[in-house]
Design a protein around this motif. Structure first.
Motif, PDB file in Angstrom:
ATOM      1  N   LEU A  72      25.125  52.796  70.181  1.00 23.44           N
ATOM      2  CA  LEU A  72      26.347  51.902  70.072  1.00 23.44           C
ATOM      3  C   LEU A  72      26.148  51.332  68.597  1.00 23.44           C
ATOM      4  CD1 LEU A  72      29.076  50.325  71.256  1.00 23.44           C
ATOM      5  CD2 LEU A  72      27.392  48.674  72.122  1.00 23.44           C
ATOM      6  N   THR A 127      30.083  49.929  77.589  1.00 23.46           N
ATOM      7  CA  THR A 127      28.618  50.178  77.741  1.00 23.46           C
ATOM      8  C   THR A 127      28.353  49.159  78.803  1.00 23.46           C
ATOM      9  OG1 THR A 127      28.365  50.404  75.230  1.00 23.46           O
ATOM     10  CG2 THR A 127      26.460  49.988  76.437  1.00 23.46           C
ATOM     11  N   VAL A 139      26.869  55.876  77.450  1.00 17.64           N
ATOM     12  CA  VAL A 139      26.705  55.387  75.975  1.00 17.64           C
ATOM     13  C   VAL A 139      25.240  55.482  75.621  1.00 17.64           C
ATOM     14  CG1 VAL A 139      27.236  53.885  74.234  1.00 17.64           C
ATOM     15  CG2 VAL A 139      28.778  54.123  76.177  1.00 17.64           C
ATOM     16  N   ALA A 195      38.827  48.637  77.704  1.00 19.43           N
ATOM     17  CA  ALA A 195      37.708  49.503  78.077  1.00 19.43           C
ATOM     18  C   ALA A 195      38.120  50.425  79.233  1.00 19.43           C
ATOM     19  CB  ALA A 195      36.583  48.530  78.574  1.00 19.43           C
ATOM     20  N   GLY A 234      32.752  51.134  67.505  1.00 23.81           N
ATOM     21  CA  GLY A 234      33.897  50.102  67.876  1.00 23.81           C
ATOM     22  C   GLY A 234      33.907  49.081  66.580  1.00 23.81           C
ATOM     23  N   LEU A 263      29.347  55.632  70.736  1.00 28.00           N
ATOM     24  CA  LEU A 263      30.525  54.860  70.456  1.00 28.00           C
ATOM     25  C   LEU A 263      30.251  53.883  68.958  1.00 28.00           C
ATOM     26  CD1 LEU A 263      31.497  53.163  73.749  1.00 28.00           C
ATOM     27  CD2 LEU A 263      32.552  55.044  72.658  1.00 28.00           C
ATOM     28  N   VAL A 265      36.415  53.518  68.292  1.00 27.23           N
ATOM     29  CA  VAL A 265      37.256  52.655  69.029  1.00 27.23           C
ATOM     30  C   VAL A 265      37.932  51.793  68.210  1.00 27.23           C
ATOM     31  CG1 VAL A 265      37.334  51.207  70.965  1.00 27.23           C
ATOM     32  CG2 VAL A 265      35.677  52.840  71.046  1.00 27.23           C
ATOM     33  N   SER A 297      34.161  48.265  73.020  1.00 29.42           N
ATOM     34  CA  SER A 297      32.838  49.162  73.249  1.00 29.42           C
ATOM     35  C   SER A 297      31.788  48.644  74.060  1.00 29.42           C
ATOM     36  CB  SER A 297      32.336  49.600  71.696  1.00 29.42           C
ATOM     37  OG  SER A 297      33.395  50.443  70.919  1.00 29.42           O
ATOM     38  N   VAL A 308      39.487  53.405  77.444  1.00 31.57           N
ATOM     39  CA  VAL A 308      38.453  54.390  76.625  1.00 31.57           C
ATOM     40  C   VAL A 308      37.734  55.298  77.912  1.00 31.57           C
ATOM     41  CG1 VAL A 308      36.246  54.168  75.657  1.00 31.57           C
ATOM     42  CG2 VAL A 308      38.095  52.512  74.783  1.00 31.57           C
TER      43      VAL A 308
END
Length: 278
Positions: free
Chosen positions: A126, A116, A123, A85, A104, A102, A38, A112, A88
């Motif tokens: 992260l 989440t 997700v 978001a 980000g 993800l 991202v 991100s 996404v």
């Protein structure tokens, strides 16, 4: 001597939802949980350093994409972090993905976290790179006026990117120039940049973001937080204090790097990410 990167050969594909047609690229072995990247403020998929993508795609199914109204994608550009978001999630739903990891970077780190918090079922793990929770973080150094004015110029040149992403010393400048030249293969073909309307929308998103400081503890999944000690865009203090509030996190700080640490140390950071995602 020119190095050829596999990421530079990945074709641009498209998926259409009710609100946009998203441009994306997919590389690496199929199967398993995809790693979705991202983007930063003003970024397009052509601004991902192929040296980092090649390390990640050696083991993982990696997806990079442009959010609505940016780069290779159509639609109305979002003017809030929540709107980004939503883009996404819309993109992931369009691909039919039910579980992802993800990564980000910068503004993408905020986005991100938003994804989440809204879709914790989506997700698995992260990575928050060169970012933080945003909002009223105690003792957080403010971005300087010089940094904001440089980041929001109508057009950025090499010296702007070097200032924003890399330390102002000989080694940092050299690393930055190597990364910028690695981007040339894609950018020389696509000339991809954000439109003035998209830039204005992202500026509003950054300026109006209230942050997730008060919700950090809700992020209970495994999280890798990483930054450069000399980040002039989002000070590494945000990464440090965020890691203290997260229930399940690992913190990595690169002492000789800034906002672009993930490109300056592409091989090392790529290995950190792969180990974390296993």
């Amino acid at each position: 001597m020119t190095t050829t990167y596999a990421a530079d050969q990945a074709e641009t594909r498209y998926v259409t939802s009710a609100t946009a047609t998203y441009g994306y690229r997919r590389m690496g072995p199929a199967g398993g949980v995809p790693l979705v990247m991202v983007l930063r403020f003003r970024g397009t998929i052509d601004y991902w350093d192929p040296a980092l993508l090649d390390v990640l795609a050696a083991e993982r199914d990696v997806i990079v994409f442009d959010n609505r109204g940016l780069g290779h994608s159509t639609g109305e550009p979002a003017d809030s972090v929540e709107g980004l978001a939503e883009g996404v999630i819309d993109f992931l739903d369009g691909l039919g993905l039910r579980e992802v990891d993800l990564l980000g970077w910068s503004l993408g780190g905020y986005v991100s976290q938003g994804v989440t918090l809204r879709r914790p079922d989506l997700v698995r793990r992260l990575v928050i790179a060169g970012s933080g929770p945003g909002g009223a973080i105690p003792d957080m150094p403010r971005m300087s006026e010089k940094t904001w004015l440089t980041a929001t110029k109508p057009e950025n040149v090499d010296d702007d990117f070097l200032y924003l992403f890399f330390p102002e010393d000989e080694a940092g400048r050299a690393a930055g120039l190597r990364s910028l030249r690695r981007l040339d293969a894609r950018l020389s073909e696509t000339k991809a940049s954000v439109t003035p309307a998209a830039l204005a929308a992202q500026m509003r998103a950054a300026a109006t973001f209230g942050g997730y400081w008060d919700r950090v503890e809700e992020l209970t999944l495994p999280i890798l937080v990483a930054n450069g000690a000399h980040d002039v865009m989002i000070d590494a203090w945000g990464s440090w204090v965020m890691s203290q509030k997260l229930p399940n996190s690992k913190l990595v700080i690169y002492g000789d790097a800034g906002h672009g640490f993930l490109f300056q140390h592409a091989a090392d950071f790529g290995r950190e990410v792969l180990a974390f995602l296993r």
